[in-house]
Design a protein around this motif. Sequence first.
Motif, short mmCIF file in Angstrom:
data_model
loop_
_atom_site.label_atom_id
_atom_site.label_comp_id
_atom_site.label_asym_id
_atom_site.label_seq_id
_atom_site.Cartn_x
_atom_site.Cartn_y
_atom_site.Cartn_z
N ARG A 230 0.81 -1.21 0.00
CA ARG A 230 0.00 0.00 0.00
C ARG A 230 0.85 1.26 0.00
NH1 ARG A 230 -3.28 0.33 5.06
NH2 ARG A 230 -1.53 -0.81 5.99
N SER A 269 -5.01 6.72 -1.12
CA SER A 269 -4.36 5.43 -0.99
C SER A 269 -4.44 4.64 -2.29
CB SER A 269 -5.03 4.59 0.12
OG SER A 269 -6.37 4.26 -0.24
N ARG A 271 -2.73 0.59 -4.05
CA ARG A 271 -1.93 -0.61 -3.76
C ARG A 271 -1.47 -1.25 -5.07
NH1 ARG A 271 -4.14 -3.77 0.14
NH2 ARG A 271 -5.77 -2.30 0.71
#
Length: 276
Positions: A230, A269, A271
């Motif tokens: 992440r 965020s 990932r």
Amino acid sequence: MIVADALRAGAARLAAAGVPDAARDARWLLAHTMGFAPDRLVLHMQDEVGAHAAARFDTALTAREARQPVAQIVGERLFWGRRFRVTREVLDPRPETESLIALALAEPFTSVLDLGTGSGAIALTLMAETGATTTATDLSPGALAVAGENGARLGLRPTFVLSDWFARVEGRFDLITSNPPYIAEAEMAALSPEVRDWEPRMALTPGGDGLDAYRAIAAGAGAHLNPNGRVLVEIGAGQGPDVAALFRNAGLEDVRVHPDMDGRDRVVSGRTPRAG
């Protein structure tokens, strides 16, 4: 002079200088001067303020009248329940950055890279909370010195690297975090004097549209994250869509914009794909 009188006089002096929240700041400065926690000062209102404490309080008020931030004057800031040393070399750790900490701790990780660590508040908090192997970078030797001091105070020994983003970073990590400079050049003049005149410019703005740090992080994150790793970055007002687009264009998945406790977009965020 007793504490109550000193507090009233100090608050009036700061208010006359145009300092916001003058009463709060006077209480914090007087408590620091006398060695009390700010929330305990009320228990000492009838105590005498000695000559030495009065002189120190006067010096602190003069600094605050010049709009030096309170955290710099007292030399520390509470962040996620721990005290971090603050100087002019680093940004003052702010409560809204705790939103990034909460998101980071929502999933397990064993290694973390904090880019542009400043005081080390993010890196050291995550290390203290999880025991993760931690690397923290900054382009400022002065900032790394403050972060190192904070690590020593907390009994933590992360790896500190003098680096321009990923330039001197080796290896891969489960988590990458950053609170990078994100203020656009055109917005700098409108900042409060506490920020514009007292915090390090290189930690506030990359110039231009304020997005250069996110471009660098998006470009390098994939090569420095483990599968399903992440990346979490703090953002400024209105930057969520642009930063999210940079992450998606760089091949990151599950890109999201997260609000802080006040409902403002605060963290983006993403990932990397899972292995296989």
